[in-house]
Design a protein around this motif. Sequence first.
Motif, short mmCIF file in Angstrom:
data_model
loop_
_atom_site.label_atom_id
_atom_site.label_comp_id
_atom_site.label_asym_id
_atom_site.label_seq_id
_atom_site.Cartn_x
_atom_site.Cartn_y
_atom_site.Cartn_z
N VAL A 161 14.79 4.69 -5.92
CA VAL A 161 16.34 4.56 -5.70
C VAL A 161 16.39 3.07 -4.50
O VAL A 161 15.82 3.48 -3.68
N THR A 162 17.63 2.52 -5.24
CA THR A 162 17.30 0.81 -4.69
C THR A 162 18.59 0.56 -4.71
O THR A 162 19.72 1.12 -5.88
N ASP A 163 18.72 -0.25 -4.21
CA ASP A 163 20.40 -2.16 -4.65
C ASP A 163 19.46 -2.92 -5.70
O ASP A 163 18.42 -3.43 -5.15
N GLU A 164 20.33 -3.64 -5.72
CA GLU A 164 20.14 -4.05 -6.41
C GLU A 164 19.36 -5.95 -5.68
O GLU A 164 18.44 -6.13 -5.72
N THR A 165 19.75 -5.84 -4.50
CA THR A 165 19.05 -7.41 -4.11
C THR A 165 17.48 -6.21 -3.76
O THR A 165 17.09 -6.96 -3.90
N VAL A 166 17.81 -5.40 -3.21
CA VAL A 166 16.27 -5.24 -2.73
C VAL A 166 15.15 -5.41 -4.39
O VAL A 166 14.11 -5.59 -3.75
N ALA A 167 16.13 -5.06 -5.23
CA ALA A 167 15.37 -4.76 -6.18
C ALA A 167 14.71 -5.95 -6.72
O ALA A 167 13.83 -5.88 -7.07
N ARG A 168 15.38 -7.17 -6.83
CA ARG A 168 15.08 -8.34 -7.08
C ARG A 168 14.07 -8.94 -5.74
O ARG A 168 13.40 -9.78 -6.28
N LEU A 169 14.28 -8.48 -4.65
CA LEU A 169 13.21 -9.24 -3.60
C LEU A 169 11.68 -8.44 -3.46
O LEU A 169 11.09 -9.07 -3.62
N HIS A 170 11.64 -7.07 -3.39
CA HIS A 170 9.89 -6.68 -2.92
C HIS A 170 9.70 -5.28 -4.40
O HIS A 170 9.28 -4.77 -4.25
N LEU A 171 10.86 -4.74 -5.34
CA LEU A 171 10.68 -4.29 -5.78
C LEU A 171 9.55 -3.74 -6.66
O LEU A 171 7.99 -3.42 -7.11
N PRO A 172 8.28 -5.65 -7.44
CA PRO A 172 7.75 -5.31 -7.98
C PRO A 172 6.38 -5.79 -7.38
O PRO A 172 5.56 -4.88 -7.57
N THR A 173 6.11 -5.82 -5.78
CA THR A 173 5.50 -5.51 -4.93
C THR A 173 5.14 -4.02 -4.90
O THR A 173 4.18 -3.31 -5.08
N LEU A 174 6.25 -2.94 -4.71
CA LEU A 174 6.28 -2.00 -4.92
C LEU A 174 5.75 -1.22 -5.93
O LEU A 174 4.55 0.17 -5.90
N ALA A 175 5.99 -1.41 -6.98
CA ALA A 175 5.49 -1.14 -8.13
C ALA A 175 4.46 -1.50 -8.75
O ALA A 175 3.53 -0.01 -9.65
N GLY A 222 0.40 -0.83 0.19
CA GLY A 222 0.11 0.56 -0.05
C GLY A 222 0.70 1.37 0.21
O GLY A 222 0.03 2.51 -0.03
N ALA A 223 2.28 1.35 -0.36
CA ALA A 223 2.76 2.53 -0.17
C ALA A 223 2.29 3.51 -1.14
O ALA A 223 2.31 4.91 -1.06
N GLY A 224 1.96 3.07 -2.78
CA GLY A 224 1.97 3.57 -3.12
C GLY A 224 0.88 4.66 -3.00
O GLY A 224 0.80 5.99 -3.40
N PHE A 232 14.45 3.50 -1.33
CA PHE A 232 14.08 1.98 -1.46
C PHE A 232 15.12 0.78 -0.72
O PHE A 232 15.63 0.67 -1.48
N GLY A 233 15.20 0.91 0.56
CA GLY A 233 16.44 -0.13 0.60
C GLY A 233 16.83 0.09 2.54
O GLY A 233 16.23 1.06 3.08
N GLY A 234 18.41 -0.19 2.10
CA GLY A 234 18.65 0.30 3.79
C GLY A 234 19.60 1.78 3.55
O GLY A 234 19.20 2.38 3.53
N GLY A 235 19.99 1.63 4.71
CA GLY A 235 20.75 3.31 5.01
C GLY A 235 21.47 3.70 4.16
O GLY A 235 21.82 4.89 3.89
N VAL A 236 22.72 2.45 3.78
CA VAL A 236 23.21 3.64 2.67
C VAL A 236 22.08 3.84 1.10
O VAL A 236 22.57 4.85 0.54
#
Length: 372
Positions: free
Chosen positions: A44-58, A27-29, A106-110
């Motif tokens: 802005v995200t990293d490769e790991t988060v994009a693979r795991l979670h970007l489809p849900t956010l998108a 529901g972030a959208g 969209f990711g961790g502290g970095v």
Amino acid sequence: MTEPTIVPVALGERSYDIAIGPGLLAGAGARVAALAPGARVAVVTDETVARLHLPTLAAGLEAAGLKHAAVTVRPGEGSKNYATFARVCDELIAAKIERGDIVLAFGGGVVGDLAGFAAAVVRRGMRFVQVPTTLLAQVDSSVGGKTGINSPHGKNLVGAFHQPSLVIADTAVLDTLSPREFRAGYAEVAKYGLIDDEPFFHWLERSWREVLAGGAARQTAIARSCRSKAAIVARDETETGDRALLNLGHTFGHALEAVTRYDGNRLVHGEGVAIGMVLAHEFSARQGLCPQEEPSRVAAHLAAVGLPTRLGEVPGGVGTADELMAAITQDKKVRRGQLTFILTRGIGRSFIARDVDPEAVRRFLAEKLAEA
């Protein structure tokens, strides 16, 4: 579905909410659309988060009618550099993200530090939203507006204060973290008890297993940490006063990161903070500020959770006392060459100590290295 906890950050016209709970990512959208109807979103995200979670956010962004683009960086502290920062800025501009649009970290502290700094400077300042995906980011780096990158001279030396417009902390996302990364974030949770809330630290001593397991205790720990940070940020947004208390353990911890060259295989930020908090309590005891039982209690709890607490636990070593001191003197809290540390009179009784004797610190580190 568990109701989210809403923690407000009171900063006048720039106030914002932190939404905390499981299942918030889908529901972030809708939450972003309520904040900025019709805006374009640069994720802005990293490769790991994009693979795991970007489809849900998108999918949530699309359902809310928000067009979006993604900028992806490599995971890890190594991305907080000038070259990656420049690329992120250029990609935001190339995506035609306008001043009224949203940069979404969209990711961790970095990722949060990097995306937030880009949002602070691209088009002279854009709104941004934090969607932190690590425990460390949910309880610390996503809240309060500190953004930045590392210099070869030290950590977070280039950056800006730029507050987000919203923070969305989905606690269920944390289930995809490795045990090591979750424990590293836990160090920042424990920090809030050690700063000024001994009852919270005592609760963590009893409840840490439930926090690691998830569920209500995890949400409680994250919300309580965020309330503590929000209260300090509201009093002292740009760290001219007691916001510096949030750096408990960080002067030592940042030095350890620097001498290990930000190699996440050897040491990650939360592990450095864990060792740093023990060192801060031990140095305080050495200075006669608190009884020795206090650092022993801190070390025992962090070790029980699975965090390192001694210099000798860092793979490959941490160099010499002089090398550590060279890193410490680059700390942002140094004023006219004088060292500032967060020391303590006991658990929950931390304070800002200015003009700390560098030679006393060097001798202390040399002794701790000899014990390693």
